[in-house]
Structure formats: C-alpha cells, structure tokens
Design an enzyme around this catalytic site. Sequence first.
Site, PDB file in Angstrom:
ATOM      1  N   CYS A   1      34.806  58.865  40.060  1.00 46.18           N
ATOM      2  CA  CYS A   1      34.398  60.270  40.050  1.00 46.18           C
ATOM      3  C   CYS A   1      35.640  61.153  39.970  1.00 46.18           C
ATOM      4  O   CYS A   1      36.694  60.822  40.510  1.00 46.18           O
ATOM      5  CB  CYS A   1      33.622  60.590  41.323  1.00 46.18           C
ATOM      6  SG  CYS A   1      32.091  59.650  41.476  1.00 46.18           S
TER       7      CYS A   1
ATOM      8  N   CYS B   1      29.091  66.779  43.055  1.00 45.82           N
ATOM      9  CA  CYS B   1      28.588  66.276  41.774  1.00 45.82           C
ATOM     10  C   CYS B   1      27.160  66.767  41.594  1.00 45.82           C
ATOM     11  O   CYS B   1      26.409  66.870  42.565  1.00 45.82           O
ATOM     12  CB  CYS B   1      28.617  64.748  41.786  1.00 45.82           C
ATOM     13  SG  CYS B   1      27.903  63.969  40.322  1.00 45.82           S
ATOM     14  N   ASP B   2      26.770  67.017  40.359  1.00 42.77           N
ATOM     15  CA  ASP B   2      25.408  67.501  40.124  1.00 42.77           C
ATOM     16  C   ASP B   2      24.351  66.427  40.359  1.00 42.77           C
ATOM     17  O   ASP B   2      23.179  66.734  40.497  1.00 42.77           O
ATOM     18  CB  ASP B   2      25.264  68.118  38.738  1.00 42.77           C
ATOM     19  CG  ASP B   2      25.617  67.192  37.598  1.00 42.77           C
ATOM     20  OD1 ASP B   2      26.338  66.206  37.819  1.00 42.77           O
ATOM     21  OD2 ASP B   2      25.188  67.460  36.476  1.00 42.77           O
TER      22      ASP B   2
ATOM     23  N   CYS C   1      32.467  42.599  38.568  1.00 44.66           N
ATOM     24  CA  CYS C   1      33.239  43.377  37.583  1.00 44.66           C
ATOM     25  C   CYS C   1      34.667  42.861  37.435  1.00 44.66           C
ATOM     26  O   CYS C   1      35.295  43.078  36.395  1.00 44.66           O
ATOM     27  CB  CYS C   1      33.300  44.849  37.984  1.00 44.66           C
ATOM     28  SG  CYS C   1      31.725  45.701  37.905  1.00 44.66           S
TER      29      CYS C   1
ATOM     30  N   CYS D   1      35.000  40.616  34.448  1.00 46.58           N
ATOM     31  CA  CYS D   1      34.153  40.945  33.304  1.00 46.58           C
ATOM     32  C   CYS D   1      35.013  41.316  32.098  1.00 46.58           C
ATOM     33  O   CYS D   1      35.998  42.051  32.213  1.00 46.58           O
ATOM     34  CB  CYS D   1      33.226  42.114  33.655  1.00 46.58           C
ATOM     35  SG  CYS D   1      32.200  42.654  32.261  1.00 46.58           S
TER      36      CYS D   1
ATOM     37  N   CYS E   1      34.028  49.752  30.659  1.00 47.11           N
ATOM     38  CA  CYS E   1      32.892  50.181  31.477  1.00 47.11           C
ATOM     39  C   CYS E   1      33.295  50.740  32.837  1.00 47.11           C
ATOM     40  O   CYS E   1      32.797  51.783  33.259  1.00 47.11           O
ATOM     41  CB  CYS E   1      31.953  48.994  31.669  1.00 47.11           C
ATOM     42  SG  CYS E   1      30.638  49.252  32.837  1.00 47.11           S
TER      43      CYS E   1
ATOM     44  N   CYS F   1      29.102  55.331  35.856  1.00 38.35           N
ATOM     45  CA  CYS F   1      28.885  56.404  36.828  1.00 38.35           C
ATOM     46  C   CYS F   1      28.262  55.837  38.104  1.00 38.35           C
ATOM     47  O   CYS F   1      27.325  55.045  38.051  1.00 38.35           O
ATOM     48  CB  CYS F   1      27.970  57.454  36.218  1.00 38.35           C
ATOM     49  SG  CYS F   1      27.557  58.815  37.335  1.00 38.35           S
TER      50      CYS F   1
ATOM     51  N   CYS G   1      24.301  47.460  33.409  1.00 36.51           N
ATOM     52  CA  CYS G   1      25.315  46.441  33.170  1.00 36.51           C
ATOM     53  C   CYS G   1      24.923  45.476  32.044  1.00 36.51           C
ATOM     54  O   CYS G   1      25.693  45.252  31.120  1.00 36.51           O
ATOM     55  CB  CYS G   1      25.609  45.681  34.456  1.00 36.51           C
ATOM     56  SG  CYS G   1      26.859  44.393  34.274  1.00 36.51           S
TER      57      CYS G   1
END
Length: 111
Positions: free
Chosen positions: A5, A20-21, A61, A64, A70, A74, A92
């Site tokens: 973020c 954050c929205d 991850c 990966c 990636c 988010c 994913c």
Amino acid sequence: MKGICSIQYVFEADGGVYPCDFYMLDDYHIGNINTDSMEEIDRNREGIGFIQQSVVLPEACQNCRWVRICRNGCRRNRVVSDAGNPGLNYFCKAYQEVYPYILPRMQELLR
C-alpha cells in the site's frame, strides 16, 4: 500490482480520514481533517500498521515465478487466514494463468 500500500488518504464529507478507499471502516478511521493535524493523522496511520501489514507475503509467494510482477496484489483481495495472517490474493490462480500469456507481449512492447 504494487504489492504494498502507498501513502494515500481518503477524506469523507464529514472530515473523516481513512488510509484507503477500500478500508473506509471504523477500524481504519485515522482521524478527522477538521480536528486533527496531518502529523496526527500520519501517526495514526503508522499506529495501525496499515502499510506495514501490506508488505507481508504468504509463504506460497516466496518461490512463485510471478512474485516480481504480482507481489500478491492489492491487500483488499488477499484472503485472510483464521489466525488473521494475510493469505494469497483471491485472483492468484487467474494471475498464474494470464501472466504467461501477457509476458511475451509486454516484452515485445519493450522492444
């Protein structure tokens, strides 16, 4: 796809501030622009660890092939485990299917 973020703020009409929205929830309320200084709002954002929480990658991850592209996406799309730990991005498997298709095309654009 940044995987972390960034510093941003969302201001509601009543002055409420959120990091954050996608996280305009009571647990993420970090101040009010009408009553709090930006320094206080910054401290509150740091106090809830909003950005720091987005840095943590699940073990899957780590090795990966696509982690550099990636970065687990988010955080709003990350499935949270029962223990509250961040899990894999909801998309994913879809990313793993689409990246092999996209990558050669992106490399061609670079050339």
